[in-house]
Write an enzyme that holds these catalytic residues in place. Structure first.
Site, PDB file in Angstrom:
ATOM      1  N   HIS A  86       0.834  -1.220   0.000  1.00  0.00           N
ATOM      2  CA  HIS A  86       0.000   0.000   0.000  1.00  0.00           C
ATOM      3  C   HIS A  86       0.859   1.256   0.000  1.00  0.00           C
ATOM      4  O   HIS A  86       0.411   2.309  -0.424  1.00  0.00           O
ATOM      5  CB  HIS A  86      -0.899   0.013   1.238  1.00  0.00           C
ATOM      6  CG  HIS A  86      -1.707  -1.233   1.393  1.00  0.00           C
ATOM      7  ND1 HIS A  86      -2.817  -1.504   0.645  1.00  0.00           N
ATOM      8  CD2 HIS A  86      -1.526  -2.314   2.196  1.00  0.00           C
ATOM      9  CE1 HIS A  86      -3.311  -2.686   1.001  1.00  0.00           C
ATOM     10  NE2 HIS A  86      -2.550  -3.189   1.933  1.00  0.00           N
ATOM     11  N   HIS A 137       5.714   6.845   6.259  1.00  0.00           N
ATOM     12  CA  HIS A 137       5.381   6.288   4.952  1.00  0.00           C
ATOM     13  C   HIS A 137       4.954   7.442   4.051  1.00  0.00           C
ATOM     14  O   HIS A 137       4.778   8.569   4.523  1.00  0.00           O
ATOM     15  CB  HIS A 137       4.265   5.231   5.055  1.00  0.00           C
ATOM     16  CG  HIS A 137       3.012   5.796   5.613  1.00  0.00           C
ATOM     17  ND1 HIS A 137       2.734   5.825   6.964  1.00  0.00           N
ATOM     18  CD2 HIS A 137       1.979   6.412   5.001  1.00  0.00           C
ATOM     19  CE1 HIS A 137       1.574   6.431   7.146  1.00  0.00           C
ATOM     20  NE2 HIS A 137       1.099   6.803   5.979  1.00  0.00           N
ATOM     21  N   HIS A 159       2.546   8.905   0.513  1.00  0.00           N
ATOM     22  CA  HIS A 159       1.410   8.763  -0.410  1.00  0.00           C
ATOM     23  C   HIS A 159       1.780   9.554  -1.662  1.00  0.00           C
ATOM     24  O   HIS A 159       2.375  10.632  -1.548  1.00  0.00           O
ATOM     25  CB  HIS A 159       0.131   9.315   0.219  1.00  0.00           C
ATOM     26  CG  HIS A 159      -0.276   8.608   1.477  1.00  0.00           C
ATOM     27  ND1 HIS A 159      -1.133   7.527   1.477  1.00  0.00           N
ATOM     28  CD2 HIS A 159       0.086   8.798   2.777  1.00  0.00           C
ATOM     29  CE1 HIS A 159      -1.305   7.103   2.716  1.00  0.00           C
ATOM     30  NE2 HIS A 159      -0.567   7.839   3.526  1.00  0.00           N
ATOM     31  N   GLU A 211      -2.894  13.153   0.199  1.00  0.00           N
ATOM     32  CA  GLU A 211      -4.170  12.702   0.803  1.00  0.00           C
ATOM     33  C   GLU A 211      -5.001  13.921   1.211  1.00  0.00           C
ATOM     34  O   GLU A 211      -6.163  14.041   0.808  1.00  0.00           O
ATOM     35  CB  GLU A 211      -3.881  11.827   2.030  1.00  0.00           C
ATOM     36  CG  GLU A 211      -3.214  10.508   1.674  1.00  0.00           C
ATOM     37  CD  GLU A 211      -3.788   9.343   2.441  1.00  0.00           C
ATOM     38  OE1 GLU A 211      -3.491   9.219   3.652  1.00  0.00           O
ATOM     39  OE2 GLU A 211      -4.543   8.570   1.845  1.00  0.00           O
ATOM     40  N   HIS A 256       3.827  10.990   5.880  1.00  0.00           N
ATOM     41  CA  HIS A 256       3.192  10.823   7.193  1.00  0.00           C
ATOM     42  C   HIS A 256       4.192  10.209   8.164  1.00  0.00           C
ATOM     43  O   HIS A 256       4.739   9.130   7.895  1.00  0.00           O
ATOM     44  CB  HIS A 256       1.971   9.896   7.095  1.00  0.00           C
ATOM     45  CG  HIS A 256       0.825  10.536   6.388  1.00  0.00           C
ATOM     46  ND1 HIS A 256      -0.226   9.819   5.869  1.00  0.00           N
ATOM     47  CD2 HIS A 256       0.555  11.835   6.102  1.00  0.00           C
ATOM     48  CE1 HIS A 256      -1.091  10.637   5.318  1.00  0.00           C
ATOM     49  NE2 HIS A 256      -0.649  11.875   5.443  1.00  0.00           N
ATOM     50  N   THR A 309      -6.020   6.813   7.523  1.00  0.00           N
ATOM     51  CA  THR A 309      -6.622   6.989   6.195  1.00  0.00           C
ATOM     52  C   THR A 309      -6.690   5.651   5.463  1.00  0.00           C
ATOM     53  O   THR A 309      -6.905   5.595   4.261  1.00  0.00           O
ATOM     54  CB  THR A 309      -5.805   7.981   5.341  1.00  0.00           C
ATOM     55  OG1 THR A 309      -4.511   7.398   5.079  1.00  0.00           O
ATOM     56  CG2 THR A 309      -5.655   9.308   6.055  1.00  0.00           C
TER      57      THR A 309
HETATM   58  N1  LIG Z   1      -2.098   7.212   6.509  1.00  0.00           N
HETATM   59  S1  LIG Z   1      -2.060   6.070   7.618  1.00  0.00           S
HETATM   60  O1  LIG Z   1      -1.169   6.453   8.676  1.00  0.00           O
HETATM   61  O2  LIG Z   1      -3.417   5.792   8.046  1.00  0.00           O
HETATM   62  C1  LIG Z   1      -1.443   4.616   6.878  1.00  0.00           C
HETATM   63  C2  LIG Z   1      -1.772   4.325   5.573  1.00  0.00           C
HETATM   64  F1  LIG Z   1      -2.547   5.151   4.843  1.00  0.00           F
HETATM   65  C3  LIG Z   1      -1.318   3.165   4.973  1.00  0.00           C
HETATM   66  F2  LIG Z   1      -1.699   2.865   3.730  1.00  0.00           F
HETATM   67  C4  LIG Z   1      -0.511   2.286   5.669  1.00  0.00           C
HETATM   68  S2  LIG Z   1      -0.007   0.778   4.964  1.00  0.00           S
HETATM   69  C5  LIG Z   1      -1.514  -0.166   4.981  1.00  0.00           C
HETATM   70  C6  LIG Z   1      -1.909  -0.576   6.359  1.00  0.00           C
HETATM   71  C7  LIG Z   1      -0.918  -1.551   6.870  1.00  0.00           C
HETATM   72  C8  LIG Z   1      -0.654  -2.689   6.142  1.00  0.00           C
HETATM   73  C9  LIG Z   1       0.311  -3.570   6.625  1.00  0.00           C
HETATM   74  C10 LIG Z   1       0.981  -3.287   7.814  1.00  0.00           C
HETATM   75  C11 LIG Z   1       2.011  -4.241   8.336  1.00  0.00           C
HETATM   76  O3  LIG Z   1       2.289  -5.213   7.640  1.00  0.00           O
HETATM   77  O4  LIG Z   1       2.532  -3.950   9.452  1.00  0.00           O
HETATM   78  C12 LIG Z   1       0.697  -2.115   8.524  1.00  0.00           C
HETATM   79  C13 LIG Z   1      -0.260  -1.248   8.025  1.00  0.00           C
HETATM   80  C14 LIG Z   1      -0.150   2.580   6.967  1.00  0.00           C
HETATM   81  F3  LIG Z   1       0.649   1.722   7.616  1.00  0.00           F
HETATM   82  C15 LIG Z   1      -0.611   3.734   7.583  1.00  0.00           C
HETATM   83  N2  LIG Z   1      -0.304   3.968   8.899  1.00  0.00           N
HETATM   84  C16 LIG Z   1      -0.446   2.910   9.837  1.00  0.00           C
HETATM   85  C17 LIG Z   1      -1.915   2.466   9.891  1.00  0.00           C
HETATM   86  C18 LIG Z   1      -2.185   1.019  10.182  1.00  0.00           C
HETATM   87  C19 LIG Z   1      -1.571   0.436  11.398  1.00  0.00           C
HETATM   88  C20 LIG Z   1      -1.519   1.379  12.593  1.00  0.00           C
HETATM   89  C21 LIG Z   1      -0.169   1.848  13.009  1.00  0.00           C
HETATM   90  C22 LIG Z   1       0.718   2.463  11.954  1.00  0.00           C
HETATM   91  C23 LIG Z   1       0.064   3.492  11.126  1.00  0.00           C
HETATM   92 ZN   LIG Z   2      -0.523   7.824   5.548  1.00  0.00          ZN
END
Ligand SMILES: NS(=O)(=O)c1c(F)c(F)c(SCCc2ccc(C(=O)O)cc2)c(F)c1NC1CCCCCCC1
Ligand SMILES: [Zn+2]
Length: 257
Positions: free
Chosen positions: A66, A92, A94, A104, A117, A198
């Site tokens: 992602h 990460h 976007h 975003e 972010h 998000t």
């Molecule tokens: N914009 S955001 O901050 O909401 C965000 C995204 F938009 C994101 F797209 C992502 S990546 C997708 C979610 C994900 C997938 C896999 C794993 C793993 O394998 O550990 C972790 C997360 C992503 F990692 C995040 N941030 C993560 C949200 C999911 C887990 C919570 C803690 C870390 C923040």
């Molecule tokens: Zn993000």
């Protein structure tokens, strides 16, 4: 498909079937209407601590299908700018595609080329898993990425490793570098609002900071981000942004007039 907790940006309208919070009333990202923001003199400049990492420190960089995620040590903290203490988890990005921008958040309807972010959790909530589920348990510092006239050397440690994590699930390591250099020079001008992740599970537990100053990268650097990574089944990982969500009465504060 549905039922496997798997999701993509292609089926963002179905997220709520699997992840009910995604249809909540405090969702992110949002459009920031600069005419409706409320100045708050309580919003102090963001001060970061512990950001110049020793090159001996190895950080994990992963393509999770992602986005590209750099794990951050909990020694990176937000020293001021929030009433609570926050510790870094990961950062990460976007982005869009060669056909269009991919931030975003938007400002007065304008979408920027990309967005970084930096995700933090409040250690007094206990573990990260608990913090994720508590209001204010998470904080995200967000900055817009924009095409500028020259390479941004602060981003090279990340961008030069992207080819090593081209496929989904691939991981590599990056030597410690100055993480603060990834953010704008001015951390005193920002918007603040209460929102969500998000991405599924869309927990409504994020204290958002969106910086007013942008980060400039060269066209070459932005296009490297847009054209290197692959998501599910070898499709290009592009346009990994969620559409802006309704405020439902939420106020957006500004640290500046
Ligand atoms: N914009 S955001 O901050 O909401 C965000 C995204 F938009 C994101 F797209 C992502 S990546 C997708 C979610 C994900 C997938 C896999 C794993 C793993 O394998 O550990 C972790 C997360 C992503 F990692 C995040 N941030 C993560 C949200 C999911 C887990 C919570 C803690 C870390 C923040
Ligand atoms: Zn993000």
């Amino acid at each position: 498909g549905p039922g496997h907790g798997h999701w993509s940006y292609a089926d963002k309208d179905e997220w709520q079937l699997e992840f009910p919070f995604c249809s909540g009333q405090k969702q992110s990202p949002i459009n920031i209407d600069t005419n409706s923001t409320i100045f708050s003199h309580e919003l102090q400049p963001i001060v970061l601590a512990g950001y110049s990492l020793d090159p001996s420190e190895q950080l994990s960089l992963m393509n999770n299908g992602h986005t590209v995620v750099l794990q951050l040590p909990g020694s990176l903290t937000i020293a001021s700018g929030y009433p609570q203490e926050y510790r870094a988890m990961q950062l990460h990005l976007h982005w869009g595609s060669p056909e269009g921008p991919g931030s975003e958040h938007t400002v007065d309807g304008r979408r920027y080329d990309g967005e970084i972010h930096m995700v933090y959790y409040n250690p007094s909530c206990g573990s990260i898993k608990e913090a994720m589920k508590q209001p204010g348990g998470l904080a995200v510092l967000a900055a817009f990425l924009q095409v500028g006239p020259e390479d941004n050397m602060h981003y090279q440690p990340l961008l030069e490793q992207l080819h090593k994590v081209q496929e989904e699930g691939k991981e590599t390591t990056v030597a410690g570098f100055n993480i603060e250099g990834l953010l704008p020079a001015n951390l005193g001008r920002y918007y603040r609002y209460s929102g969500s992740l998000t991405t599924p599970p869309c927990y409504q537990t994020v204290n958002w900071t969106v910086f007013n100053w942008t980060v400039l990268l060269s066209k070459k650097q932005i296009s490297l981000l847009e054209t290197t990574l692959q998501g599910d089944d070898d499709t290009d990982l592009q346009n990994n942004f969620r559409l802006t969500q309704r405020l439902h009465g939420r106020k957006v504060l500004a640290s500046f007039q």
